[in-house]
Enzyme design. Structure first.
Site, mmCIF file in Angstrom:
data_model
loop_
_atom_site.group_PDB
_atom_site.id
_atom_site.type_symbol
_atom_site.label_atom_id
_atom_site.label_comp_id
_atom_site.label_asym_id
_atom_site.label_seq_id
_atom_site.Cartn_x
_atom_site.Cartn_y
_atom_site.Cartn_z
ATOM 1 N N GLY A 1 -1.075 -2.529 7.540
ATOM 2 C CA GLY A 1 0.022 -2.717 8.380
ATOM 3 C C GLY A 1 -0.348 -3.674 9.476
ATOM 4 O O GLY A 1 -1.371 -3.964 9.599
ATOM 5 N N GLU B 1 -5.492 -3.618 -3.892
ATOM 6 C CA GLU B 1 -4.146 -3.636 -4.816
ATOM 7 C C GLU B 1 -3.630 -5.125 -5.236
ATOM 8 O O GLU B 1 -2.437 -5.001 -5.804
ATOM 9 C CB GLU B 1 -2.868 -3.018 -3.751
ATOM 10 C CG GLU B 1 -2.511 -3.646 -2.577
ATOM 11 C CD GLU B 1 -3.324 -3.502 -1.391
ATOM 12 O OE1 GLU B 1 -4.515 -3.195 -1.455
ATOM 13 O OE2 GLU B 1 -2.900 -3.533 0.087
ATOM 14 N N HIS C 1 -8.344 -5.783 0.277
ATOM 15 C CA HIS C 1 -7.057 -5.253 -0.525
ATOM 16 C C HIS C 1 -7.132 -5.162 -1.862
ATOM 17 O O HIS C 1 -6.780 -6.149 -2.585
ATOM 18 C CB HIS C 1 -5.654 -6.281 -0.043
ATOM 19 C CG HIS C 1 -5.324 -5.888 1.258
ATOM 20 N ND1 HIS C 1 -4.378 -5.128 1.737
ATOM 21 C CD2 HIS C 1 -5.405 -6.591 2.362
ATOM 22 C CE1 HIS C 1 -3.952 -5.109 2.909
ATOM 23 N NE2 HIS C 1 -4.774 -6.133 3.463
ATOM 24 N N ASP D 1 20.325 -1.759 -14.560
ATOM 25 C CA ASP D 1 20.132 -0.216 -13.921
ATOM 26 C C ASP D 1 21.254 0.692 -14.379
ATOM 27 O O ASP D 1 20.651 1.845 -14.681
ATOM 28 C CB ASP D 1 20.030 -0.605 -12.261
ATOM 29 C CG ASP D 1 19.119 -1.539 -11.927
ATOM 30 O OD1 ASP D 1 18.381 -2.002 -12.778
ATOM 31 O OD2 ASP D 1 19.461 -2.151 -10.978
ATOM 32 N N CYS E 1 -7.444 -1.313 4.978
ATOM 33 C CA CYS E 1 -7.243 -2.261 5.799
ATOM 34 C C CYS E 1 -6.684 -1.651 7.086
ATOM 35 O O CYS E 1 -7.702 -0.789 7.655
ATOM 36 C CB CYS E 1 -6.096 -3.646 5.337
ATOM 37 S SG CYS E 1 -6.134 -4.941 6.525
ATOM 38 N N TYR E 2 -5.588 -1.908 7.617
ATOM 39 C CA TYR E 2 -5.240 -0.895 8.833
ATOM 40 C C TYR E 2 -5.465 0.454 8.552
ATOM 41 O O TYR E 2 -6.077 1.138 9.543
ATOM 42 C CB TYR E 2 -3.749 -1.044 9.255
ATOM 43 C CG TYR E 2 -3.348 -0.274 10.525
ATOM 44 C CD1 TYR E 2 -3.382 -0.924 11.489
ATOM 45 C CD2 TYR E 2 -2.506 0.819 10.320
ATOM 46 C CE1 TYR E 2 -3.037 -0.107 12.627
ATOM 47 C CE2 TYR E 2 -2.324 1.594 11.352
ATOM 48 C CZ TYR E 2 -2.558 0.920 12.683
ATOM 49 O OH TYR E 2 -2.076 1.767 13.739
ATOM 50 N N LYS F 1 11.764 -1.927 -10.715
ATOM 51 C CA LYS F 1 12.610 -2.512 -11.606
ATOM 52 C C LYS F 1 11.980 -2.578 -12.856
ATOM 53 O O LYS F 1 12.500 -2.417 -14.221
ATOM 54 C CB LYS F 1 13.038 -3.948 -11.214
ATOM 55 C CG LYS F 1 13.797 -4.712 -11.890
ATOM 56 C CD LYS F 1 15.313 -4.406 -11.409
ATOM 57 C CE LYS F 1 16.408 -5.177 -12.285
ATOM 58 N NZ LYS F 1 17.699 -4.867 -11.929
#
Ligand code: XMP
Length: 513
Positions: free
Chosen positions: A55, A171, A169, A227, A82-83, A369
């Site tokens: 964050g 990710e 990170h 969609d 992280c945060y 998506k």
């Protein structure tokens, strides 16, 4: 419903959605929830693990964003990123300092404890970091499990409590062993089984839709966009003929589009689809209108009117089906720290559910998506639908600058079909975000044969983008541009000039109106 879930507490990181996706890529379902969700609410969801996101704020602030401290006593493994790591250090009595040796981008990570989170990986590798605060004193009962040359505590652990934290990170794809770190957390530490697949999603959704809808009916507008198409086929799988799809031809579609949609959904999937040709009413209302926003308003209102009239003919409808996706419903935390909800309803049917007293049925509301595309493939939808480029609700009306008339629509439709044909032949259709033609409100002089001409101009727009928020013009090969221009001019009578739009977004937008 979902047996295995990992929760991500969102502290406002730009990477929160990436964390959710990385977890799902390992076949574990994940959900993003606000950082301050109470421990009892979290317990009700029965998560296998909890991840605290990064964050933009600092835990050294006077009022830092902190989670409910009871989450640490649930017995659920926790990973702070992280945060999220600084939150753990702060709440367990360690010390975080503002303005350490900042690490932005690539950093070499040295592992001190290669068990658990760092199992099955080398003792040092490149990771990606983005922070200026750092831990300077370990909380009691925690040990250091990795460091970098700049900071002493790049990862910390409390094995007994199953609390793990990393300053970098995992990710982001730039972190070399990021996927392995997430996999270790999910499978070694949380004991997940990784059974979440699109096939299992279909099974669960079909059951849930059946249970929700029972014997009533669902009405749905079908546009051919990915969609709504995937949502319709999924709902159809659950309730068959009780799904009533309405396809409104507003006269602003591309060449052959209505026929294609009828072919895929009516003949292919046997959907209960009514095709409504309302083109005349739309064109009539657009007569003399040149302002883009006025066009949009007229088209939106008329769509709702036609849809309501058609839906009213069906008895026993209780639900409105929609293809809402996860990014539209996540209650994300804004950088200012206040959880903000960015729920948006489809531009075409805004206001309809309340007015028609319908409940919303949104079976894709927890999918990203790319997951919707996987789902579409699993459901047997053709690539022409799954990988269709985005097409605006107001259709060709916002690609005709000035008044929309049948004659101008026809010119644009023909020019656009030549352009798309050439883009497809060049194998670029799926590589670019959008490629389309725009009809300009001017005529220019030309010469064809020995004749002077005074005809319309078409602009070509071809852009690359990730999400439509920013875009760049595609550097199409000159030969391809030449082929497109010559086909349009030779085959579409009434156009004698083609220009190429080389503006990015910003400063321009993707559409011209
Ligand atoms: P702009 O032109 O704003 O477009 O850069 C960003 C993306 O949104 C699409 N777009 C629309 N889609 N109704 C829609 O459903 C609209 O009124 C509309 N206007 C733009 C555009 O095609 C692009 O993908």
């Amino acid at each position: 419903m979902k047996k295995e879930i990992v929760l991500i507490l969102d502290f406002g990181s730009q990477y929160t959605q990436l964390i959710a996706r990385r977890v799902r890529e390992q076949r574990v379902f994940s959900r993003i929830i606000p950082y301050n969700t109470s421990a009892s609410q979290i317990q009700q969801l029965n998560p296998k693990g909890i991840i605290l996101s990064g964050g933009p704020r600092s835990t050294t602030d006077i009022k830092p964003l902190l989670p409910d401290k009871k989450i640490f006593s649930l017995g659920v493994p926790i990973l702070g990123i992280c945060y999220g790591m600084q939150v753990i250090a702060t709440m367990f009595g360690g010390k975080v300092k503002q303005g350490c040796d900042r690490e932005f981008g690539k950093t070499e990570l040295f592992i001190d404890d290669n068990r658990d989170l760092f199992s099955n990986m080398p003792m040092n590798f490149t990771c990606w970091a983005s922070h200026s605060d750092c831990i300077v004193k370990l909380p009691p009962d925690f040990v250091r499990s990795a460091h970098t040359l700049n900071i002493p505590f790049a990862a910390i652990t409390n094995r007994k409590k199953k609390i793990y934290a990393v300053q970098f990170h995992p990710e982001v794809t730039h972190t070399e062993k990021g996927a392995q770190i997430i996999s270790n957390f999910l499978f070694r530490i949380c004991g997940c089984s990784g059974q979440w697949t699109m096939r299992s999603f279909i099974k669960e959704s079909v059951e849930e839709i059946k249970k929700t809808v029972e014997n009533s009916k669902v009405v749905m507008g079908l546009s051919g966009g990915v969609d709504s198409s995937v949502a319709a086929v999924l709902i159809h799988k659950a309730i068959g003929k009780n799904l009533r799809c309405i396809f409104i031809d507003n006269g602003l579609l591309r060449k052959d589009e209505p026929a294609q949609i009828k072919k895929v959904f009516k003949s292919g999937f046997h959907l209960n689809l009514s095709y409504v040709d309302a083109s005349e009413s739309f064109i009539k209302l657009l007569k003399g209108i040149t302002d883009p926003e006025e066009k949009r308003k007229i088209i939106g209102h008329q769509f709702i009117k036609v849809f309501e009239e058609e839906a009213a003919k069906i008895k026993g409808v209780k639900f409105l089906g929609q293809g809402t996706l996860y990014p539209d419903v996540i209650e994300s935390v804004s950088p200012s720290g206040a959880p903000s909800s960015k729920i948006k309803s489809h531009h075409n049917v805004g206001g309809l559910p309340e007015k028609m007293k319908l409940k919303l049925l949104e079976p894709l509301r927890e999918l990203f998506k790319d997951e919707v595309r996987q789902l579409g493939r699993e459901l047997g939808l053709p690539d022409s639908i799954i990988y269709r480029q985005p097409f605006p609700g107001p259709g060709l009306a916002v690609r005709i600058i000035g008044e929309v008339t049948p004659q101008r629509l026809n010119l644009l439709r023909e020019a656009d079909s030549r352009l798309l044909d050439e883009i497809k032949k060049a194998n670029l259709y799926h590589q670019v975000w959008q490629s389309f033609a725009v009809l300009l409100p001017i005529k220019t002089v030309g010469v064809m044969g020995d004749e002077r001409t005074y005809e319309h101009v078409v602009a070509i727009r071809c852009v690359s983008s990730q999400d439509g928020m920013t875009a760049d013009w595609v550097h199409l090969p000159y030969e391809l541009l030449e082929r497109i221009a010559s086909r349009i001019i030779n085959e579409v009578k009434g156009i004698n000039r083609v220009v190429y739009d080389i503006t990015s977004k910003p400063p321009a937008t993707i559409e011209w109106e």
